[in-house]
Scaffold this motif. Structure first.
Motif, PDB file in Angstrom:
ATOM      1  N   THR A 231       0.872  -1.538  -0.631  1.00 46.98           N
ATOM      2  CA  THR A 231      -0.209   0.172   0.297  1.00 46.98           C
ATOM      3  C   THR A 231       0.957   0.848   0.268  1.00 46.98           C
ATOM      4  OG1 THR A 231      -0.334  -0.043   2.367  1.00 46.98           O
ATOM      5  CG2 THR A 231      -1.813  -1.384   1.525  1.00 46.98           C
ATOM      6  N   LEU A 234       0.486   7.052   3.522  1.00 41.63           N
ATOM      7  CA  LEU A 234      -0.515   7.961   3.298  1.00 41.63           C
ATOM      8  C   LEU A 234      -0.159   9.411   3.669  1.00 41.63           C
ATOM      9  CD1 LEU A 234      -3.804   6.920   5.143  1.00 41.63           C
ATOM     10  CD2 LEU A 234      -2.714   6.352   3.337  1.00 41.63           C
ATOM     11  N   ASP A 241      -8.513   5.502   2.904  1.00 45.27           N
ATOM     12  CA  ASP A 241      -7.906   4.534   2.423  1.00 45.27           C
ATOM     13  C   ASP A 241      -7.307   4.420   3.533  1.00 45.27           C
ATOM     14  OD1 ASP A 241      -7.374   5.954   0.273  1.00 45.27           O
ATOM     15  OD2 ASP A 241      -6.043   7.955   0.971  1.00 45.27           O
TER      16      ASP A 241
END
Length: 521
Positions: A231, A234, A241
Motif C-alpha cells: 500500500t 498516506l 484510504d
C-alpha cells in the motif's frame, strides 16, 4: 606519482574524482561489485597525493559528491513523489544533503594532508584508516546520525564478512581502508610487498568464515508469516484510504490466524493513532488470542501526558497469550532514531519558519528511549528496530540481550519506489544478523520482505510491489558472538594502536629531519 603530476589540470582531477566516487556506489546492493569500493577509494587516495591541502580537500569533496550522490539518488524519488514541493526545491534539498555528506571525505583528506606529509607508508596504511574511522564515527551520530553506505557493508557477500561477528562492520571498513592504502602504496613505490601483505591478510581471516559463534535451537522452531500489503504511504489522513489499508492487511492475515504462531505487519501498517483504533485492536486481539496467534504491527501512538502531546512511531504486540491487549501496555517499542526533516525538525527554532514557508510536510515525532526492553512475542524475545534504525550497529548491539531469540526490523520502503534504496537497506540489515548471530525477520510494506539467518544469508524472500505473505519456519539461535559481547571495543583498540604507530613514526621523522637540518647548517 604514476598517474598524475603537479601540472595535471585541476578541473580534470575534479571530474575524475566525481567519477571515481560514483564507481564506489556499484559495490552496494543491488549491484554488489565489492571490488568497486576498493577501486573507488584507492582512486581518491591517488588523486590527492602530491596536492596542496586546499586542492586535495576540494577533490575529496567531489569524490564524496559522486559517491553519495549516485549511491543515494533514491532520495530524489522520496522527495519528489511525497514532498509536494516544486522540482527546483527538491533538487536543492538533494544537493544540500549530498553536499553535507561530502563534507566528511573533505575533512578526511584535509586531516590526512595536514598530519601526514612526510611518509607515504604512514599516510596510506597507518593514518588513513584511523582518520576515516573517526570521521565515520562522527557521521553516525551528528543530527542523530546517518551512517548510510559505510564501506563494511559491501562485504556481506565478500571475502571479509567473517570479521563481522568478531569485531563488527566498522572493523571491516577499517580493514578496507588499510587495503586500499596498501594498493596505492604498492603502485607508488612499484613494489609488490604491500600487495603480498593484503593477500596474507585476507587469507589469515578466511577460517573465520567457517566458525560457528551461535547454536541453533531446532526444538524451538516457530512458524511465522510476514505480510506485505503493498500500500502507498498516506500523505493525508483519508478515512477511505485507512479502511482500504486495514482491509488489505486483515484479508491477507485472516487465513493465517490459528495456523501461524506469529504474524508480522510492517511499519505504520495501521496508519492511524493507536487511541483511535481501540475497537479494531481489541477485536483483533480477542480473535488472535482465541486462535493462539500473536500479531506484531507498526502503528502511531499519540498520547497526552504531562500537559503535552507525545507522538511515537511504535511497534505493538497484540494477541500475546492470555493477557488481553490494553492501551499503554508495556509490550511495545518506540522508535529512537528519528529521520531528520521526515520525523522531526533539527534546530527547530531556526528552521521551523523556513519549512513552513516552503510548505514542507513535517512530522513531529517524539524520540523513544535509547535502551528498551525486548519485545515478548509468542514466548520469544525479539530485539526490534524501526525503519532505518537497523543501520545503527551500536544501537542494535546495545539493545541486544543474551536471551534474544530473533532480531526484528519493520519498515515502509514504499517511499523509495523502484530504486536501490530498499536493497541497500536490506544489505545493512543482513550485517546486523551476521554481527549478532541471530535470525532477522525483515518485514516491509512493499518489499524487500525477507527472512535472514544468523549468518546474514537470505533464506526466504518474496517479490517487491505485490500484496503477498511470506511464510516460513524459523529456528532461533543462542550464544554470543565476540561482537555481541564486546561491541566496538576491539576496533577502537586497533585504532588507538595505529594512532600510536603513526605518532611514533611522525616523531622519528621529525627528529631525523631536525638532525639533517642541523648537520647542513
Amino acid at each position: 606519482m604514476i598517474f598524475f603530476n603537479k601540472n595535471c589540470d585541476q578541473w580534470f582531477r575534479l571530474c575524475l574524482a566525481w567519477i571515481v566516487g560514483a564507481i564506489g556506489a556499484l559495490s552496494f546492493s543491488p549491484y554488489d561489485y565489492w571490488l568497486a569500493l576498493l577501486i573507488s577509494f584507492s582512486g581518491l587516495q591517488c588523486l590527492t597525493l602530491n596536492c596542496a591541502t586546499r586542492q586535495a580537500s576540494i577533490i575529496g569533496f567531489m569524490w564524496g559528491f559522486g559517491f553519495f550522490g549516485t549511491g543515494m539518488y533514491w532520495l530524489c524519488i522520496s522527495i519528489d513523489a511525497f514532498s509536494e514541493l516544486p522540482a527546483i526545491i527538491n533538487l536543492f534539498a538533494m544537493v544540500m544533503l549530498t553536499g553535507y555528506l561530502a563534507l566528511y571525505p573533505l575533512i578526511f583528506i584535509s586531516l590526512l594532508n595536514t598530519l601526514c606529509t612526510k611518509s607515504l607508508f604512514l599516510r596510506l596504511i597507518v593514518a588513513s584508516p584511523v582518520i576515516w574511522h573517526i570521521i565515520e564515527f562522527f557521521r553516525s551520530f551528528v543530527m542523530t546520525g546517518f551512517p548510510w553506505l559505510q564501506f563494511g557493508y559491501t562485504q556481506i557477500n565478500g571475502p571479509l564478512k567473517g570479521i563481522a561477528p568478531l569485531m563488527g562492520e566498522e572493523a571491516i571498513t577499517f580493514l578496507l581502508v588499510t587495503i586500499s592504502g596498501s594498493v596505492v602504496y604498492s603502485i607508488e613505490k612499484r613494489q609488490i610487498l604491500a600487495i603480498v601483505f593484503v593477500i596474507l591478510l585476507v587469507l589469515l581471516q578466511w577460517p573465520l568464515h567457517s566458525m560457528n559463534w551461535f547454536v541453533s535451537l531446532p526444538e524451538r522452531a516457530v512458524d511465522v508469516a510476514l505480510v506485505q500489503g503493498n500500500t502507498l504511504p498516506l500523505l493525508k489522513w483519508d478515512p477511505n484510504d485507512l479502511v482500504n489499508i486495514l482491509n488489505t492487511y486483515t484479508r491477507l492475515s485472516n487465513p493465517l490466524i490459528g495456523k501461524k504462531s506469529i504474524i508480522i505487519w510492517p511499519e505504520s501498517a495501521i496508519p492511524d493513532t493507536e487511541k483511535n483504533q481501540q475497537l479494531f485492536l481489541q477485536d483483533q486481539d480477542q480473535k488472535l488470542r482465541i486462535a493462539g496467534t500473536t500479531l506484531v504491527t507498526g502503528i502511531i501512538d499519540s498520547r497526552f501526558e504531562n500537559n503535552n502531546y507525545y507522538t511515537y512511531n511504535t511497534i505493538l504486540v497484540i494477541g500475546n497469550g492470555s493477557n488481553p491487549y490494553r492501551y499503554l501496555s508495556n509490550n511495545r517499542y518506540q522508535k529512537n532514531h528519528l529521520v531528520p526533516f521526515g520525523e522531526y525538525v533539527p534546530f527547530k527554532a531556526l528552521l521551523q519558519s523556513l519549512t513552513a514557508f516552503f510548505k514542507i510536510p513535517m512530522s513531529m515525532f517524539t524520540q523513544g528511549a535509547y535502551i528498551q526492553p525486548q519485545l515478548r512475542v509468542a514466548g520469544y524475545n525479539m530485539t526490534p528496530a524501526l525503519c532505518y534504525e537497523v543501520i545503527f550497529t551500536r544501537k542494535m548491539r546495545d539493545n541486544f540481550r543474551p536471551e534474544t531469540d530473533f532480531l526484528l526490523a519493520i519498515s515502509n520502503d514504499a517511499w523509495f519506489g523502484d530504486s536501490n534504496g530498499p536493497w541497500q537497506h536490506l544489505q545493512m540489515a543482513r550485517m546486523r544478523a551476521l554481527e549478532l548471530g541471530r535470525p532477522l525477520l525483515y518485514s516491509t510494506n512493499n518489499g524487500v520482505t525477507t527472512i535472514i539467518n544468523a549468518r546474514g544469508e537470505i533464506t526466504h524472500i518474496i517479490p517487491q510491489f505485490e500484496s503477498r505473505v511470506l511464510t516460513a519456519t524459523v529456528v532461533p539461535t543462542t550464544g554470543l558472538t565476540p561482537y555481541a559481547r564486546f561491541g566496538n571495543f576491539g576496533i577502537w583498540v586497533i585504532t588507538l594502536l595505529f594512532a600510536v604507530i603513526w605518532l611514533i613514526g611522525f616523531l622519528r621523522l621529525s627528529v631525523c629531519n631536525s638532525t639533517v637540518y642541523h648537520k647542513i647548517s
